[in-house]
Design a protein around this motif. Structure first.
Motif, short mmCIF file in Angstrom:
data_model
loop_
_atom_site.label_atom_id
_atom_site.label_comp_id
_atom_site.label_asym_id
_atom_site.label_seq_id
_atom_site.Cartn_x
_atom_site.Cartn_y
_atom_site.Cartn_z
N ASP A 228 0.83 -1.20 0.00
CA ASP A 228 0.00 0.00 0.00
C ASP A 228 0.86 1.26 0.00
OD1 ASP A 228 -2.53 -1.27 0.11
OD2 ASP A 228 -2.30 -1.58 2.28
N ASN A 229 0.31 2.35 -0.60
CA ASN A 229 0.92 3.68 -0.54
C ASN A 229 2.42 3.66 -0.87
OD1 ASN A 229 0.59 6.46 -0.19
ND2 ASN A 229 1.38 6.36 1.90
N ALA A 230 2.77 2.93 -1.92
CA ALA A 230 4.18 2.78 -2.28
C ALA A 230 4.39 3.03 -3.77
CB ALA A 230 4.66 1.38 -1.92
N TYR A 231 5.59 3.42 -4.11
CA TYR A 231 6.01 3.53 -5.51
C TYR A 231 6.82 2.28 -5.78
CZ TYR A 231 6.24 6.78 -9.45
OH TYR A 231 6.04 7.41 -10.65
N ILE A 232 6.32 1.41 -6.65
CA ILE A 232 6.94 0.09 -6.84
C ILE A 232 7.47 -0.02 -8.26
CG2 ILE A 232 6.58 -2.39 -6.59
CD1 ILE A 232 3.83 -1.50 -5.17
N ILE A 233 8.73 -0.38 -8.38
CA ILE A 233 9.36 -0.55 -9.70
C ILE A 233 9.85 -1.99 -9.83
CG2 ILE A 233 11.22 0.17 -11.24
CD1 ILE A 233 11.17 2.91 -9.82
N LEU A 234 9.36 -2.67 -10.85
CA LEU A 234 9.86 -4.01 -11.19
C LEU A 234 10.75 -3.88 -12.41
CD1 LEU A 234 10.03 -7.11 -11.18
CD2 LEU A 234 7.80 -7.16 -12.34
N ASP A 235 12.03 -4.10 -12.23
CA ASP A 235 13.01 -3.95 -13.30
C ASP A 235 13.35 -5.32 -13.90
OD1 ASP A 235 14.78 -2.42 -14.86
OD2 ASP A 235 16.46 -2.87 -13.52
N MET A 245 5.02 -12.88 -12.49
CA MET A 245 4.40 -11.62 -12.88
C MET A 245 3.01 -11.49 -12.28
SD MET A 245 4.57 -8.70 -14.45
CE MET A 245 5.89 -8.75 -15.67
N LYS A 246 2.23 -12.56 -12.33
CA LYS A 246 0.89 -12.53 -11.74
C LYS A 246 0.98 -12.30 -10.23
CE LYS A 246 -3.36 -15.24 -11.24
NZ LYS A 246 -4.03 -16.54 -11.46
N MET A 247 1.93 -12.98 -9.58
CA MET A 247 2.13 -12.81 -8.14
C MET A 247 2.43 -11.34 -7.83
SD MET A 247 4.83 -12.23 -5.84
CE MET A 247 6.32 -12.86 -6.63
N PHE A 248 3.32 -10.74 -8.61
CA PHE A 248 3.73 -9.35 -8.37
C PHE A 248 2.55 -8.40 -8.55
CE2 PHE A 248 5.08 -5.31 -10.29
CZ PHE A 248 5.80 -4.78 -9.22
N LEU A 249 1.83 -8.54 -9.66
CA LEU A 249 0.73 -7.62 -9.98
C LEU A 249 -0.40 -7.70 -8.96
CD1 LEU A 249 0.62 -8.06 -13.86
CD2 LEU A 249 1.29 -6.00 -12.62
N ILE A 252 -0.31 -5.42 -5.40
CA ILE A 252 -0.50 -3.97 -5.40
C ILE A 252 -1.68 -3.58 -4.52
CG2 ILE A 252 -0.97 -1.96 -6.86
CD1 ILE A 252 0.24 -3.72 -9.19
N GLY A 253 -1.42 -2.62 -3.60
CA GLY A 253 -2.46 -2.16 -2.69
C GLY A 253 -2.95 -0.77 -3.04
#
Length: 340
Positions: A228-235, A245-249, A252-253
């Protein structure tokens, strides 16, 4: 009699525009087949009328870059020449003159989009919750994403920054690495650390990391969390599996912004394993509030030689794909004849 045009440019910017030992002007002259002379406080351009008009627009655009950034790089000149060969290219390029700086590096260098592809990428990040940024090496995918994340963090739009990438070896086996778990994964995350240090500064980065406000971790660490309330970058997302990828997506909160970057031509997955990035682009391309921005070789902002290398590989791979397709069709044709 060749066509001739005279223009006035600010004297304080002429050295930037001409480049050291007139290298930039020589590049424009060679590419457009014109003659450029500094005479009586003005610039005289001679040659074919169409080419002279292009060179004039390039010179004026370089003057704007010099005013804005106090310095002109070879990439700026190369990009202006490339855009001059497209219909309304220089007019489109002038749109970059009005773009505000995203942030400054620790040394005071402004960070802003340098190409139209980069501008489209930054605009998408501002407008959408999730952005997929793809393209070859050197297009600024990760660096611009990092700059946007740090700016949002400093403005307290988000409360933390999370940077992650899959820990996959790039074509070579490194064996067992010494040290604790963090020491083992740090080499895979080094490019993210480098960008953070350059934009934020090592001291500020370490302080925020100790507080848990900035987190740099392998993708496997994301499982089971809600961000939650985060800026998330997957490089380096081209090296994820579809399951990763599904797990990562699905982590997101609320209040979060997500940027996923990758180069579809540089996968290090085992043979036969599908890329999670490829699958995500196909599955999510019609989902609202998700943007897909694909940058090209024109958007490469590293040393000009990098752009030539990327282009050469693209041409080679395209030729190889056509050859393999032709061979496959020939084989099928022979089998059909034999079966008859």
């Amino acid at each position: 009699m060749p066509y001739e045009n005279k223009i006035k440019l600010p004297l304080e910017h002429l050295q930037n525009i001409f480049g050291q030992h007139d290298t930039y002007i020589q590049k424009i002259e060679k590419d457009l087949d014109v003659i450029i002379v500094d005479r009586d406080g003005g610039i005289k351009i001679q040659g074919d009328q169409t080419q002279v008009e292009k060179a004039t627009k390039i010179m004026k655009q370089l003057a704007e870059i010099s005013k804005r950034e106090k310095n002109i790089q070879e990439q700026n000149v190369d990009y202006a020449i490339t855009m001059s060969k497209e219909e309304n290219g220089i007019e489109e390029l002038s749109r970059l003159n009005d773009i505000d700086c995203i942030c400054h590096t620790i040394s005071g260098k402004p960070v802003r989009p340098k190409t139209l592809g980069q501008k489209k990428y930054v605009d998408a990040i501002n407008e959408k919750m999730i952005v997929f940024g793809t393209g070859p090496a050197g297009t600024g995918k990760t660096y611009l994403a990092m700059a946007m994340a740090i700016t949002a963090f400093k403005k307290e739009t988000v409360s933390r920054i999370i940077l992650t990438r899959p820990a996959i070896e790039a074509g070579e086996k490194l064996g067992f690495l010494p040290g604790d778990l963090q020491s083992k994964v740090d080499p895979y995350l080094r490019p993210l650390y480098d960008a953070l240090h350059q934009i934020m500064g090592a001291d500020s980065f370490l302080k925020n990391m100790e507080k848990g406000l900035i987190e740099v971790a392998p993708l496997a660490y994301m499982r089971g969390r809600t961000l939650d309330n985060a800026y998330i970058i997957l490089d380096e997302a081209q090296n994820t599996t579809p399951a990763q990828m599904k797990m990562f997506l699905t982590r997101i909160g609320f209040g979060s912004k997500v940027i996923i970057t990758g180069d579809l031509t540089q996968k290090d997955l085992a043979q036969g394993v599908k890329s999670g990035l490829d699958v995500a682009i196909k599955v999510l391309n019609r989902v609202e509030d998700i943007a897909f921005v694909n940058m090209t070789v024109k958007d490469v902002v590293r040393h000009p030689l990098v752009q030539k290398i990327v282009k050469a590989y693209e041409e080679y791979e395209h030729t190889l794909a056509r050859t393999e397709t032709a061979a496959k069709r020939l084989g099928e044709k022979k089998r059909k004849i034999k079966n008859k």
